[in-house]
Design a protein around this motif. Structure first.
Motif, PDB file in Angstrom:
ATOM      1  N   GLN A  32       0.677  -0.960  -0.016  1.00  0.00           N
ATOM      2  CA  GLN A  32      -0.149   0.101   0.102  1.00  0.00           C
ATOM      3  C   GLN A  32       0.808   1.120  -0.207  1.00  0.00           C
ATOM      4  O   GLN A  32       0.689   2.185  -0.740  1.00  0.00           O
ATOM      5  N   PRO A  49       0.035   8.345  -7.488  1.00  0.00           N
ATOM      6  CA  PRO A  49      -0.551   6.993  -6.853  1.00  0.00           C
ATOM      7  C   PRO A  49      -0.672   5.792  -7.848  1.00  0.00           C
ATOM      8  O   PRO A  49      -1.030   6.306  -9.124  1.00  0.00           O
ATOM      9  N   ALA A  54       0.980   4.012  -2.966  1.00  0.00           N
ATOM     10  CA  ALA A  54       0.411   5.213  -2.653  1.00  0.00           C
ATOM     11  C   ALA A  54       1.533   6.312  -3.238  1.00  0.00           C
ATOM     12  O   ALA A  54       1.158   7.509  -3.628  1.00  0.00           O
TER      13      ALA A  54
END
Length: 1109
Positions: free
Chosen positions: A342, A354, A346
């Motif tokens: 993640q 992202p 991101a």
RNA sequence: GGGCGAUUAGCUCAGCUGGUUAGAGCGCUGCCCUGAUAAGGCAGAGGUCUCUGGUUCGAGUCCAGAAUCGCCCA
């Protein structure tokens, strides 16, 4: 008197005696002194890794090295005689770790780097001592260290590295701490073998790296590279090839659900489940066809060409698209919930936007295996990394240097990537991503030192830039282009070197053309400390050029380093001032690639820095040799690269490469295969001369098979020579012959002049071969000579040595054979140092002026040159062929060699024969005929057939040939007055045909290249009786031997049933067998050896006994 | 995947610029020789020269393709 020689020699015992003799008499030291003012010949030894005992394969290379050094010594040339040991690097570390039971780098650091490095040094000294002993056993002459002294230093180092001791140097004692003395081994004042861990070696590599940095070629790179989790280090491109092995892996097919197409998934295949955490994309080939298939409730996308192999069970195709149409589709990854994933998504790629999982295009995707859709993890693979770099994909590197998952990978964190396959599969099943699991076998890279399967990791490493590859032919490059690109500069250096075999030249250029930048760093402990200081605050990189430079730049810690070798951990104590901002900087922790260590030796060992004039006298070196597999990109390459950077000069003029040694079964020698032979065992069972002979008989550019059977073959060849030598010594002792008193060579019989000429020819031929680095050519010349000496010279000359009534002829024979044996011993000396010296010493025992070792003599070709007589050699060849033809005829006609024949006829190929009468007499005696008649035209004895010589007539006649050949076969020939021949209407000149002969009744005929031999097969009673006499003589001789009589024992002989016709020959027979005139019948009293022999004229009973003095 | 090399007798290998009947050593069989003797000599058996096409009067040899193996590179 010559020392007696056993016909069944113990070569091994003899080798040990000679080693002792050379040691006692300091033979090698005297050779060096003798050549000290001679012209230089510069040999540079490729360092052997001092990490294990020598193997038999090292014996091969070391025999070449010793051979050429010894040969050049016989030319009177001055040499350095320095062996080298390769000392630093992972291979030593791995063994020390194993000895200590350490598992990984954390264990090493817990153990202590200083203690660990000291153990590495000790291991090197242990095996340097061992290999020195083994090399000496091989007869390899080098300026060896005393092995006991090396072991003493090792033990003192183990005890206390700082204690002071003294060793004997070249010009007297040298005193220092043990640690520093070890660091000075091989240097000018101490002598002996060079060690790549020496202070000087390391220091000069620093200088080389500083030079690279000065030119802007040294840089820190960021790359995905093969990584050994056990060793905790990356593998450079140079190290990869040896490591590929077959391995079983899971072949895992998974579903990745498409975000915008509910119910549909990509099918993706991988063999490395551990990399799935780091998936960022799925690649398709834009031009391939992809289909959507229905299986139950599933809708799956995959390459059309992979349907059969990838899917399990029935399916139905419901849609088809090109790969290009799939590009851009978003999908759900296998491990989207992990914090590290993640975070990376991101943050996005380099653009900072992202990121989401997406289908990308890649031309490298194929349908040979998998699903046609490829899992892309830039943090886990080299190609993936390159692709990711191009497309700006995020990089998720999941593992640390020990191969353990980093934090942020959920339950995987802290686990070994090599052991999580089951866990990953379970996770895939739980999340509905699992499709299929197979087991596949494929080639997979392994660590070439410890065998651990490699992983891929993205890491920082240091590189030397090898320069641009220009997309144009080399000859079109401008000077500026070459000056900009190191690889082309190296190629120019390569052009100036002679490569043997010549394909080596192409190989090296090929490597230089393809090679990547040279990765020189390794995240390890024992090795060259890279002199790179990277400033954390201003980013400036300082490269220290040597120990003095380090001292000058040091702002802290010098005192803690001083007195130590430039190794970790001591060198790491020094803090220098940044050359950019002046702030304190520490060395990067990495050590150097081991090929830096070996590549600098043309500089470090020749005293480039200490004594540039001396260096220039030995550089470039004349000759290096090494087994070529691997070395084009290892030692050869590193020497070339370093010498090009430092001087843009070739480090060596000639390089000779040889192939690989295998066991006799054709497989690599491995302990686990049960086919390995240890060097020591081989040396002490077959003897090192046999081993050396075996090696030198092999073609160097072909792989060699080593084992007991090939050794037996080699030994048998040497025994033939030994038998000749043993014969000579036996009869010289028996007759009390000693050198001197023979007629000068020119006045000796043709046979003697012939073998002397052959001896001179051998010296000249073998010398030419060795000067050209052709060991095999020299060996073959010696083999041919031994065969001539044994099966022609000696076999025909034997009687001249035993009971020769003519003292002058006998003296000629002995002097000739003596000179021949001495000559061949001297020619063999570089190849067979023991056998040759053993023969030489005995043969010169009565010569007070002769040097006390064959190795102190000069190459004999000049000395023997006057004995050469090529005309005689050619004529002897003809005589020999005649004898062979008669033997063939006798064999075909069932006529034993002992049966005399009345006459033979001989037609010679040329008009005449040199030394005709003498050679014909030789032939006559050898084949046991009473008379030879020379004939110009054998037509009266034979029927002639014509053989057209195709190479001569082919071009002229072309399509007419089949008819001409048919006529020749049919004998449909007209032989014309002028010697020309008419066949099928075509006339052929005399030099276009060969006339062959076939026998008339009562004769046998044979021919060979114009030589025609005819024998008279008619036997008279007188001839038969003579044959019987010789048969009887042989039987008596045999009985003598069975009775155990000595060669010169006289006997009493009794014969019963001697045929009347044989009677007149009995006087001669008795004389030959050293008997008094034989008595008739059988003796009454005992003590006789008895036997019988079947003659044509009847059976004869024999009895004999030694005559009492 | 690309490059280089190899493939010839049971085994290890020669075979130059094409020449009709392909050699050596070792091993095997037989014979011979023998005071160099754990050697030596002669002969025999053993070959679709990896395969397929082509060039040529003629191919183990030159050309093209295939197969297998090895090395190098990707």
């Amino acid at each position: 008197m010559f020392r007696s020689v056993s016909p069944h020699p113990d070569f091994v015992a003899q080798e040990y005696e000679l080693l002792e003799r050379w040691r006692e008499r300091r033979t090698f030291a005297r050779l060096r002194a003798q050549n000290a003012s001679g012209p230089r010949w510069s040999f540079l030894d490729g360092p052997i890794t001092a990490n294990n005992p020598m193997g038999v394969h090292h014996g091969w290379g070391r025999t070449y090295k010793d051979l050429f050094c010894r040969y050049h010594a016989m030319l009177g040339e001055h040499q350095r005689w320095q062996n080298g040991f390769d000392c630093q690097g992972l291979w030593v570390e791995v063994n020390v770790e194993k000895d200590l039971g350490l598992q990984n780098k954390r264990d090493i650091e817990a153990f202590g780097i200083a203690a660990f490095v000291n153990l590495c040094k000790q291991r090197v000294l242990t095996y340097a001592a061992r290999q020195t002993e083994q090399s000496i056993r091989l007869g390899y002459w080098m300026d060896w260290n005393d092995p006991d002294e090396l072991r003493r230093l090792r033990d003192m180092l183990a005890e206390d590295a700082t204690q002071v001791t003294t060793i004997q140097g070249v010009d007297g004692p040298v005193t220092d701490t043990v640690e520093m003395l070890i660091g000075r081994l091989g240097m000018g004042d101490i002598g002996g073998s060079y060690f790549t861990f020496s202070n000087e070696n390391n220091d000069l590599i620093w200088g080389f790296l500083a030079e690279c940095h000065r030119r802007g070629w040294l840089y820190k790179g960021h790359d995905s590279m093969p990584w050994c989790a056990r060793c905790g280090t990356g593998m450079s491109q140079h190290e990869m090839t040896e490591g590929y092995r077959d391995r079983e892996d899971p072949g895992l097919t998974i579903r990745l659900p498409l975000v915008d197409r509910p119910g549909e998934s990509l099918l993706v295949w991988t063999t490395t489940p551990w990399t799935l955490t780091s998936n960022v994309a799925a690649a398709v080939e834009p031009r391939l066809r992809y289909v959507k298939v229905r299986q139950g409730n599933d809708l799956l996308w995959l390459g059309r060409g992979t349907l059969k192999s990838a899917l399990v069970g029935p399916f139905e195709i419901v849609e088809e698209k090109t790969g290009a149409e799939l590009v851009g589709w978003r999908y759900e990854g296998p491990y989207d919930a992990l914090p590290s994933v993640q975070a990376a998504f991101a943050a996005g790629g380099p653009s900072g936007v992202p990121y989401e999982h997406v289908v990308i295009a890649w031309e490298e995707v194929g349908e040979e295996e998998g699903t046609g859709i490829v899992h892309i993890a830039p943090g886990c693979g080299a190609e993936d990394f390159q692709l990711g770099k191009k497309l700006g994909l995020p990089v998720i590197g999941p593992i640390d240097e020990s191969g353990l998952y980093l934090a942020g990978f959920g339950s995987l964190s802290g686990q070994s990537a090599a052991a999580v396959a089951d866990q990953v599969i379970a996770h895939l099943r739980d999340t509905g991503r699992f499709y299929r699991l197979e087991t596949i076998t494929h080639r997979y890279p392994h660590c070439w030192r410890c065998g651990t399967p490699l992983l891929f990791r993205v890491v920082d490493e240091w590189f030397i830039n090898m320069g641009e590859v220009y997309d144009q032919p080399r000859e079109t490059l401008t000077t500026e282009q070459v000056d900009r690109s190191l690889r082309y500069q190296i190629m120019e250096v390569v052009d100036r070197i002679r490569w043997i075999p010549d394909f080596g030249y192409e190989r090296e250029l090929d490597w230089l053309h393809n090679m990547h930048d040279w990765m020189i760093s390794k995240k390890r402990y024992w090795g060259l400390a890279l002199p790179i200081y990277e400033c954390a605050s201003c980013g400036t990189v300082t490269v220290v050029s040597g120990r003095d430079d380090l001292h000058a730049r040091a702002i802290d810690g010098w005192a803690r380093f001083d007195g130590h070798t430039p190794h970790r951990p001591w060198v790491d104590e020094v803090v220098i001032g940044c050359s950019g901002c002046g702030g304190p900087v520490r060395r990067i922790p990495d050590v150097g690639n081991v090929w830096l260590d070996a590549g600098i030796v043309p500089y470090s060992t020749l005293h480039f820095r200490e004594d540039p004039d001396e260096w220039a006298r030995w550089f470039p070196v004349d000759f290096v040799t090494e087994s070529f597999p691997g070395q084009f990109r290892n030692w050869f390459y590193s020497m070339l690269a370093m010498s090009t950077v430092l001087r843009r000069e070739e480090p060596f003029k000639t390089i000779f490469g040889y192939a690989t040694l295998f066991a006799e079964d054709g497989r690599p020698m491995h302990k686990s295969s049960g086919n390995a032979i240890e060097f020591d065992e081989a040396a002490d069972r077959m003897g090192v001369d046999v081993m050396r002979w075996l090696y030198m008989r092999a073609r160097p550019d072909d792989n060699i098979l080593f084992g007991w059977h090939v050794a037996d073959e080699a030994r048998r060849e040497l025994l033939v020579l030994w038998n000749v030598y043993s014969f000579f010594v036996t009869y010289a002792r028996l007759t009390g012959w000693s050198p001197g008193g023979a007629p000068p060579p020119a006045e000796r019989p043709a046979m003697d002049r012939w073998i002397l000429s052959r001896t001179a020819g051998l010296a000249s031929t073998a010398g030419a071969c060795l000067s050209d680095y052709d060991a095999l050519g020299a060996t073959r010349a010696i083999e041919g000579y031994i065969d001539d000496l044994s099966t022609w010279y000696l076999r025909l000359s034997r009687k001249r040595f035993s009971r020769n009534q003519d003292p002058v002829d006998r003296a000629s024979a002995f002097a000739t054979l003596h000179a021949a044996l001495l000559g061949v011993a001297r020619v063999m000396a570089p190849i067979l140092p023991f056998l040759s010296d053993s023969m030489y010493l005995n043969l010169t025992d009565m010569d007070g002026d002769a040097p006390d070792s064959v190795h102190l003599t000069r190459w004999p070709s000049d000395e023997l040159g006057d004995l050469r007589d090529e005309r005689l050699e050619g004529a002897m060849g003809t005589a020999r062929r005649s004898v062979e033809l008669v033997r063939t005829l006798r064999s075909a006609g069932g006529l034993k060699g002992r049966q005399p024949l009345a006459r033979m006829w001989l037609a010679l190929p040329g008009a005449d024969l040199a030394e005709r009468d003498a050679l014909l007499a030789l032939v006559r005696d050898e084949v046991n005929v009473k008379a030879i008649e020379l004939i110009g035209d054998e037509s009266g004895l034979v029927e002639r057939r014509v053989k057209p010589l195709l190479p001569r007539i082919g071009k002229r006649l072309g399509a007419a040939i089949p008819a001409v050949m048919a006529a020749a076969r049919a004998g449909d020939v007209v032989i014309n007055e002028d010697g020309s021949v008419t066949l099928a209407g075509v006339t052929l000149a005399p030099d276009e045909v060969e006339i062959q002969a076939s026998p008339r009744p009562g004769t046998q005929v044979a021919h060979d290249e114009g030589l025609v031999v005819v024998i008279d097969t008619e036997l008279t009673d007188a001839l038969r009786a003579e044959g019987d006499a010789r048969e009887l003589q042989r039987a008596v001789q045999e009985l003598r031997r069975e009775a155990g009589l000595a060669l010169d024992d006289r006997i009493e002989l009794w014969l019963a049933g001697v045929p009347e016709a044989v009677g007149p020959h009995l006087v001669d027979v008795a004389e030959e067998v050293l008997a008094d005139p034989p008595s008739e019948g059988t003796p009454a009293d005992g003590g006789f050896a008895v036997g019988s022999v079947q003659l044509i004229g009847g059976t004869v009973e024999i009895a004999l006994r030694a005559k009492r003095a």
